[in-house]
Design a protein around this motif. Structure first.
Motif, short mmCIF file in Angstrom:
data_model
loop_
_atom_site.label_atom_id
_atom_site.label_comp_id
_atom_site.label_asym_id
_atom_site.label_seq_id
_atom_site.Cartn_x
_atom_site.Cartn_y
_atom_site.Cartn_z
N ARG A 3 0.77 -1.11 0.29
CA ARG A 3 -0.28 0.34 -0.17
C ARG A 3 0.46 1.33 -0.10
O ARG A 3 0.40 2.46 -0.77
N ALA A 7 0.92 3.91 -2.96
CA ALA A 7 0.58 5.17 -2.19
C ALA A 7 1.33 6.10 -3.27
O ALA A 7 1.40 7.49 -3.18
N SER A 54 -5.10 5.85 -4.63
CA SER A 54 -3.70 4.74 -4.51
C SER A 54 -4.69 3.73 -6.15
O SER A 54 -5.41 3.36 -6.38
#
Length: 162
Positions: A3, A7, A54
């Motif tokens: 993640r 990101a 994202s």
């Protein structure tokens, strides 16, 4: 970790991401594949908006798949075929994705991120024809009986080495 890496990618404009790609064909296992388009119906916009915080992505292994839907990470099994016979990922023109396990959807996943997440959750378990549309671009076309087959367009992004 996935993640945070994704990101950071989402903050870069798409043209900058593409400059990280070489002119040679990128192997499926040598790259993170960013989801640029999801085609589900002819009358629905297909591109992933620049407003998505994202970036959804897929990472292929030799018999596995990991990724990020824009909301949650996931993993599963990948079985590769060439002309109907089981093959290596390098020679594959077809892939079957199964046993996908998506993390629990957080409450803050909403808007276009949630729409993209839902499309990927619906589309990914299944079989796909693999088409190279450029050296650093792949189109996964769903193997269904529909006239307008759903598809996912992927663009390669190779992380710079430090």
């Amino acid at each position: 970790m996935i993640r945070s890496r994704l990101a950071a990618l989402s903050l870069l404009p798409l043209p900058l991401l593409l400059t990280a790609c070489g002119s040679d064909t990128v192997e499926m296992t040598d790259s993170t594949w960013l989801v640029s388009n999801i085609y589900t119906t002819p009358d629905e916009p297909s591109s992933i908006s620049d407003l998505v915080i994202s970036q959804p992505s897929l990472d292929f292994g030799h018999s596995s798949l990991t990724g990020f839907t824009g909301c949650v990470p996931f993993n599963g099994a990948a079985e590769f075929f060439h002309e109907g016979t089981q093959s290596s990922v390098t020679d594959a023109d077809y892939v079957t994705l199964s046993s996908l396990d998506f993390d629990k959807l957080p409450e803050d996943c909403q808007g276009q991120e949630l729409e993209v997440h839902n499309k990927l959750v619906d589309l990914l378990p299944g079989s796909f024809k693999i088409s190279r549309t450029s050296p650093s671009e792949i189109l996964l076309t769903s193997d269904v009986d529909d006239l307008d087959k759903p598809a996912i367009r992927l663009i390669s992004w190779i992380a710079p080495t430090s």
